[in-house]
Structures are given as C-alpha cells and as structure tokens.
Scaffold this active site. Structure first.
Site, mmCIF file in Angstrom:
data_model
loop_
_atom_site.group_PDB
_atom_site.id
_atom_site.type_symbol
_atom_site.label_atom_id
_atom_site.label_comp_id
_atom_site.label_asym_id
_atom_site.label_seq_id
_atom_site.Cartn_x
_atom_site.Cartn_y
_atom_site.Cartn_z
ATOM 1 N N LYS A 1 8.819 104.962 70.079
ATOM 2 C CA LYS A 1 7.866 104.535 71.105
ATOM 3 C C LYS A 1 8.092 103.088 71.510
ATOM 4 O O LYS A 1 7.905 102.728 72.667
ATOM 5 C CB LYS A 1 6.426 104.693 70.600
ATOM 6 C CG LYS A 1 5.944 106.137 70.587
ATOM 7 C CD LYS A 1 4.431 106.183 70.497
ATOM 8 C CE LYS A 1 3.909 107.601 70.577
ATOM 9 N NZ LYS A 1 2.451 107.665 70.437
ATOM 10 N N LYS B 1 11.751 117.107 71.800
ATOM 11 C CA LYS B 1 10.499 117.848 71.556
ATOM 12 C C LYS B 1 9.631 117.829 72.818
ATOM 13 O O LYS B 1 9.677 116.878 73.603
ATOM 14 C CB LYS B 1 9.764 117.283 70.332
ATOM 15 C CG LYS B 1 9.107 115.963 70.553
ATOM 16 C CD LYS B 1 8.180 115.570 69.406
ATOM 17 C CE LYS B 1 7.540 114.239 69.773
ATOM 18 N NZ LYS B 1 6.678 113.644 68.833
ATOM 19 N N LYS C 1 3.832 114.884 75.765
ATOM 20 C CA LYS C 1 2.902 114.631 76.869
ATOM 21 C C LYS C 1 3.561 113.775 77.933
ATOM 22 O O LYS C 1 3.073 113.684 79.040
ATOM 23 C CB LYS C 1 1.652 113.942 76.322
ATOM 24 C CG LYS C 1 0.789 114.898 75.503
ATOM 25 C CD LYS C 1 -0.320 114.172 74.770
ATOM 26 C CE LYS C 1 -1.193 115.154 74.023
ATOM 27 N NZ LYS C 1 -2.041 114.507 73.016
HETATM 28 P P1 AMP Z 1 -0.372 114.165 69.578
HETATM 29 O O1 AMP Z 1 -0.456 114.771 70.922
HETATM 30 O O2 AMP Z 1 0.844 113.314 69.416
HETATM 31 O O3 AMP Z 1 -1.624 113.498 69.135
HETATM 32 O O4 AMP Z 1 -0.142 115.381 68.580
HETATM 33 C C1 AMP Z 1 -1.167 116.249 68.154
HETATM 34 C C2 AMP Z 1 -0.602 117.265 67.200
HETATM 35 O O5 AMP Z 1 0.362 118.103 67.856
HETATM 36 C C3 AMP Z 1 0.137 116.670 65.998
HETATM 37 O O6 AMP Z 1 -0.161 117.431 64.839
HETATM 38 C C4 AMP Z 1 1.590 116.800 66.351
HETATM 39 O O7 AMP Z 1 2.417 116.902 65.212
HETATM 40 C C5 AMP Z 1 1.592 118.115 67.125
HETATM 41 N N1 AMP Z 1 2.709 118.169 68.088
HETATM 42 C C6 AMP Z 1 2.955 117.294 69.094
HETATM 43 N N2 AMP Z 1 4.057 117.653 69.787
HETATM 44 C C7 AMP Z 1 4.528 118.790 69.195
HETATM 45 C C8 AMP Z 1 5.642 119.667 69.458
HETATM 46 N N3 AMP Z 1 6.480 119.453 70.473
HETATM 47 N N4 AMP Z 1 5.802 120.747 68.648
HETATM 48 C C9 AMP Z 1 4.942 120.989 67.624
HETATM 49 N N5 AMP Z 1 3.883 120.208 67.331
HETATM 50 C C10 AMP Z 1 3.664 119.114 68.101
#
Ligand code: AMP
Ligand code: TRP
Length: 332
Positions: free
Chosen positions: A111, A197, A200
């Site tokens: 990041k 991956k 967002k």
């Molecule tokens: P975040 O949006 O970064 O707060 O992520 C929220 C949850 O979604 C966390 O548990 C991340 O590990 C999971 N997560 C985010 N992106 C992915 C992805 N591409 N595949 C699987 N899990 C994800």
C-alpha cells in the site's frame, strides 16, 4: 464457546473476494461461536477519506453485514470507532510491537509504494502502525478464532507474536488467536488479471465483481473473464490462473472441490456460465436482504447502537486488565 472476531474496512464496494474469502464464512458458522464483527472505520482512515463518504460507507457496510446473513440477535455487529477502547489498547500494543516487525508487513509495503511517488515519504504513520490496531481489535475480545482471507495471514501471525510477548513480559493477559482461512477461495483473483487478488481498487472495472451489482453485469464479467489460449480445464494456479480462479469461485459458491469440478468441463464457456450462475444464486438473497434493510434505517441504527454497547462491555474489561498488568496506576 469459541470467541470469534473479524472486521472489514468500510471503503470501496464489497466484492466477491470479500464475500467468499470472509463474509460468507462469518455467516455460515455464526451459530457455533460467540461472534463479534465490525466495520473497521479507524483502519479506513490510514488512507485519506472523504468524511461524508466514510460515514455513508460505514452505514452501508453495517447493512452489508446483516445482508450477508449475520443475525444481530446471534452475534455482535458494531462500528469499531464506537468502542474507544480499541485505540487505547492499540497504543499499549504499539509499544509492544517492534519497528522491524511492522516494516516487514507486506500489506504496508504494497500500500505504501502504491501511494504518491512510491517513496513512502508521505504515507500516514497510521498505515505503518495499522497492525497494532488490528491486534488490539482481536485481543480486546479474547478472540480464539479470526476468520479472514489469505491476505491477512501475516497480520494474524504478528498479533499472536505481540500477544505472546505481552504475556511473557507482564503475565497472562491475552488469548492467542488463530486465523481461520477458508480452504477454497481464500484468495479470489481479479477476473481480468488473475495473478492479482480481487480488490476494492481494481485497475479494471471488469476485474472485480461487486456483491450488489445487478445480475446481468455479473454475468457479463464472468463471460469476459480472462482465461488462456490452451482450452484445457485444469486446476493449477501456477500455469492456469484464470481458469483455476473460475474453478475456485464455482467451488466456493457450490461447496464443491475445484479439482473435481475441473474434470466435468471441457470448454471454458460452460465453466464461465456455471460460475456466473452459481455466484448469482448465492448473491440474490443477499441483495434482497440489503434492499429490505436500507428501506428501514431505524432498524439498522438500533442494531448498531446495541452492538456498540455489547462490544464496550467486553472491551472495557480487557483494557483494564492489560493496563493493570503493564503497571498503570488505577484511578481511585
Ligand atoms: P478488506 O476489504 O481489506 O477489509 O477485507 C475484508 C476481508 O475480506 C478480509 O478478511 C480479507 O482477507 C478478505 N478479502 C479481501 N480481498 C479478498 C480476496 N480477493 N479473496 C479472498 N478474501 C479477500
Ligand atoms: N486488516 C483487515 C483487512 O484489511 C481488516 C481488519 C481490521 C481485521 N481489524 C481486523 C480483520 C481484525 C480481522 C480482525 O482486511
């Protein structure tokens, strides 16, 4: 009963990776554990946010938690900043974690180099100390189990190390948590660039599938998903990332093994169509619940207020315990 905690940032649009890697697991096992789930708004501000947008996204994220099937009668759903004890414990943990440990976090490296001129000069100090706040989120609820996607594995290991160090310096204070990472779809990849991956902040709007997107648009994204030129369906992320991603999405959405699924397909087109159908059928009830909920804002406010109260009751006790162990004078 096992105590569970996890969090999601209230930024961007919740995508299929968040859903299959995290949210769906949360909903599936909520009845077996004493669960706490939160929108981590304090983490969101590690990068600059527009205040109105942050407020709206936080509310939307809380609606999403309910929409994916988390029952506010069964688990505690709350907004992180409504429980001020998180930031208090975070400071104690910032003084327990080392600079070297924080510097090794890959999420920070990723990041911080993607921002500005890539020199890390202008990234917020909060982006660097973020894992201490995340450790506080977990340790403050005495969580045994933390269901997250694969990208959070390193933060969980750090949380355990910090808890262990604190316990050996100041006496048994924290429970050592374990990461619960799903077997399938722990890392959902971008549909256009299947070696990255799904996130967002996807480069291409076609690469990420929002969980509230209309079904035609979801179907179109699967149809256009990048595969490869060999036309052989095999589960092998190294040499066939696009096809393997589709197989694991289909596997996660239908509770089947991606390797076995591969044997049933000879054409990419059929695999894409089935993956789209499976995703749409798991998302449709989620979409419906969200529209019902957004039509009744008073109900959502009530859920959020009750969650904050329940979370504060638990968190205040742990912080008091940690401060006493560390040698802070109790207020008389
Ligand atoms: P975040 O949006 O970064 O707060 O992520 C929220 C949850 O979604 C966390 O548990 C991340 O590990 C999971 N997560 C985010 N992106 C992915 C992805 N591409 N595949 C699987 N899990 C994800
Ligand atoms: N760091 C997590 C992410 O980016 C979000 C998060 C913050 C979290 N605090 C947490 C996840 C506590 C699990 C437990 O996805």
């Amino acid at each position: 009963m096992t105590r569970v905690l996890s969090g999601i940032q209230p930024t961007g649009d919740v995508h299929l990776g968040n859903y299959l890697g995290a949210l769906r697991q949360w909903a599936l096992d909520q009845h077996e554990h004493d669960s706490f789930y939160c929108a981590v708004d304090l983490h969101a501000i590690t990068v600059q946010q527009n205040p109105e947008e942050l407020r709206a996204k936080t509310l939307e994220t809380m609606a999403t938690l309910v929409a994916v099937g988390l029952d506010p009668e069964v688990c505690t759903l709350f907004v992180q900043s409504h429980v001020p004890y998180h930031t208090e414990l975070s400071w104690l943990l910032e003084c327990t974690v080392s600079f070297g440990e924080l510097r090794r976090m890959t999420q920070f490296k990723d990041k911080s180099t993607k921002q500005g001129d890539g020199s890390q000069e202008h990234v917020s100090a909060g982006l660097f100390t973020y894992p201490a706040l995340m450790a506080a989120d977990i340790l403050i609820y005495d969580a045994d189990r933390v269901p997250v996607g694969d990208d959070q594995r390193q933060h969980l290991e750090l949380t355990r190390d910090v808890a262990d160090r604190f316990n050996s310096r100041y006496g048994e204070t924290f429970v050592l948590p374990s990461a619960a990472i799903p077997q399938i779809a722990a890392r959902v990849m971008d549909l256009q660039e299947p070696t990255n991956k799904m996130s967002k902040s996807a480069e291409s709007a076609l690469g990420a599938v929002g969980i509230f997107e209309d079904v035609e648009s979801i179907a179109k994204k699967f149809k256009r998903a990048v595969t490869d030129s060999s036309n052989e369906v095999r589960f092998d992320f190294e040499s066939k990332p696009g096809v393997s991603n589709l197989l694991s999405i289909l596997g996660a959405a239908t509770d089947r093994d991606p390797e076995l699924l591969a044997e049933q397909y000879t054409q990419y087109g059929a695999l894409k169509a089935d993956a789209a159908d499976a995703v749409i059928s798991v998302l449709e009830p989620v979409q419906l619940r969200r529209s019902e909920l957004l039509a009744d804002p008073a109900e959502l406010d009530r859920i959020i207020a009750r969650g904050a109260q329940k979370a504060c009751e638990v968190a205040s006790v742990t912080v008091r315990r940690a401060k006493e162990a560390m040698g802070f004078l109790s207020p008389s």
